[in-house]
Design an enzyme around this catalytic site. Structure first.
Site, mmCIF file in Angstrom:
data_model
loop_
_atom_site.group_PDB
_atom_site.id
_atom_site.type_symbol
_atom_site.label_atom_id
_atom_site.label_comp_id
_atom_site.label_asym_id
_atom_site.label_seq_id
_atom_site.Cartn_x
_atom_site.Cartn_y
_atom_site.Cartn_z
ATOM 1 N N GLN A 1 -12.677 -46.275 52.767
ATOM 2 C CA GLN A 1 -12.338 -47.368 51.846
ATOM 3 C C GLN A 1 -11.169 -46.992 50.938
ATOM 4 O O GLN A 1 -11.058 -47.485 49.812
ATOM 5 C CB GLN A 1 -13.559 -47.752 51.016
ATOM 6 C CG GLN A 1 -14.606 -48.533 51.800
ATOM 7 C CD GLN A 1 -14.041 -49.855 52.331
ATOM 8 O OE1 GLN A 1 -13.155 -50.455 51.729
ATOM 9 N NE2 GLN A 1 -14.546 -50.301 53.465
ATOM 10 N N SER A 2 -10.296 -46.132 51.415
ATOM 11 C CA SER A 2 -9.165 -45.674 50.604
ATOM 12 C C SER A 2 -8.222 -46.825 50.217
ATOM 13 O O SER A 2 -7.695 -47.525 51.092
ATOM 14 C CB SER A 2 -8.384 -44.620 51.394
ATOM 15 O OG SER A 2 -7.123 -44.405 50.811
ATOM 16 N N ASN A 3 -8.010 -46.989 48.920
ATOM 17 C CA ASN A 3 -7.018 -47.965 48.453
ATOM 18 C C ASN A 3 -5.608 -47.497 48.792
ATOM 19 O O ASN A 3 -4.717 -48.300 49.072
ATOM 20 C CB ASN A 3 -7.123 -48.133 46.936
ATOM 21 C CG ASN A 3 -8.447 -48.736 46.521
ATOM 22 O OD1 ASN A 3 -8.814 -49.813 46.974
ATOM 23 N ND2 ASN A 3 -9.172 -48.037 45.653
ATOM 24 N N CYS B 1 -4.684 -45.716 51.429
ATOM 25 C CA CYS B 1 -4.376 -45.958 52.844
ATOM 26 C C CYS B 1 -4.047 -47.433 53.068
ATOM 27 O O CYS B 1 -3.103 -47.764 53.787
ATOM 28 C CB CYS B 1 -5.538 -45.517 53.727
ATOM 29 S SG CYS B 1 -5.693 -43.709 53.800
#
Ligand SMILES: *Cc1c(COP(=O)(O)O)cnc(C)c1O
Length: 328
Positions: A73-75, A77
């Site tokens: 859930q990386s913002n 990325c």
């Protein structure tokens, strides 16, 4: 005058700066918010500011594909995937964690932007990240591309320019509102935002204490990480700063159960701010940091504070995969 390196224009800046009136009344201290959640829609949050400098460097070096990494859930990325799509660069994401469920939130957005996604079990990722990135780079090179690897959160000597620039913007916000804040507060995850804010305040001689609320790793880790980013910045751009005396303030008391896992008090804080001010925080970063700030104020540990600035670093797509944490 600070002389900035080459940068792209990706973020919608300057972002709004506002007083949280009802929160301030309740807490009996002025709490201001820098709305970096509004740097864009798909390109939202703090990572965009860093990517303006990081991607400019990648393009200047003739690279045509970007590799970066983070949690499912990386913002960071997601922001990278959209920046690449806007710039016509190929984007490859190396992600920590696997899921059997349909893609949600940021992961879904990554797919929508056409990013090439590879996921690894958390343990394998943690042990082998540099090698996984290298292998992806070798694969792209074999395919005739020129890849550029962006580290976690774009937090390095180049990315931190984004928050040095943000301090310039903030100093204009302060002038316009005739305030002289005692504290600037942010969530800290890979350290680059805090490094840029701390360095920016130093370069602009602002008498403001930057406090990073850790959302993972402890104080010692961030003391090192922030200074390492600043050292790399000095090496790359040749500025003269005494890194050892740079005031790096980290509060690691509000991490809760762990990275991307929050206690009910964080969800309650998010719901409270949404109905009190109409502003949405996220459970991974900003919700934890804002909860921590409120607790510090309520317990009297920030009694010297006059005007406090909370940097809202974004994260809205992280709310959806965790909606079950809210009780209403
Ligand atoms: C990445 C992130 C942070 C932390 O910033 P770092 O520079 O990685 O420390 C804070 N808030 C949100 C919403 C983020 O995505």
């Amino acid at each position: 005058m600070i002389s900035f390196p080459e940068r792209l224009n990706l973020a919608q800046t300057p972002t709004p700066f506002q007083l949280l009136e009802r929160v301030s009344r309740e807490l009996k201290v002025n709490v201001w918010m820098k709305r970096d959640d509004l740097t864009g829609i798909t390109l939202s949050g703090n990572k965009v500011r860093k990517l303006e400098f990081t991607l400019a460097k990648a393009i200047a070096e003739g690279c045509d594909s970007i590799i970066t990494c983070g949690g499912l859930q990386s913002n960071h990325c997601r922001a990278t995937a959209y920046a690449c799509a806007q710039l016509g660069l190929k984007c490859s994401l190396v992600l920590r964690g696997t899921t059997d469920e349909a893609a949600e939130g940021n992961l879904f957005m990554d797919q929508l932007a056409g990013a090439n996604i590879t996921t690894y079990a958390a343990g394998h990722y943690a042990r082998n990240l540099p090698q996984l990135l290298r292998e992806k780079a070798e694969q792209l090179t074999r395919e005739g591309m020129k890849p550029y690897i962006i580290p976690t959160g774009a937090s390095d000597g180049t990315g931190i320019w984004g928050y040095i620039a943000a301090v310039q913007e903030l100093s204009e916000d302060f002038k316009r509102n005739k305030i002289d804040p005692t504290h600037i507060v942010c969530a800290t995850g890979s350290g680059g935002t805090q490094a840029g804010l701390t360095l920016g305040c130093e370069l602009m001689a602002l008498d403001t204490s930057v406090i990073g609320f850790a959302v993972c790793d402890d104080e010692a880790y961030f003391q090192n990480k922030v200074r390492a980013d600043v050292r790399q910045w000095i090496d790359l751009y040749g500025h003269c700063i005494d890194v050892d005396t740079l005031p790096v303030v980290v509060n690691d008391n509000y991490i809760g159960p762990g990275y991307a896992r929050a206690d009910s008090c964080v969800f309650e804080t998010i719901a409270w701010l949404a109905k009190t001010e109409g502003i949405v925080l996220d459970p991974v970063y900003t919700g934890k940091a804002f909860y921590g700030l409120i607790e510090e104020i309520r317990s009297g540990r920030m009694s010297r504070a006059k005007d406090i600035v909370f940097v809202h670093t974004g994260g809205i797509f992280g709310v959806f995969p965790q909606r079950s944490g809210f009780s209403f």
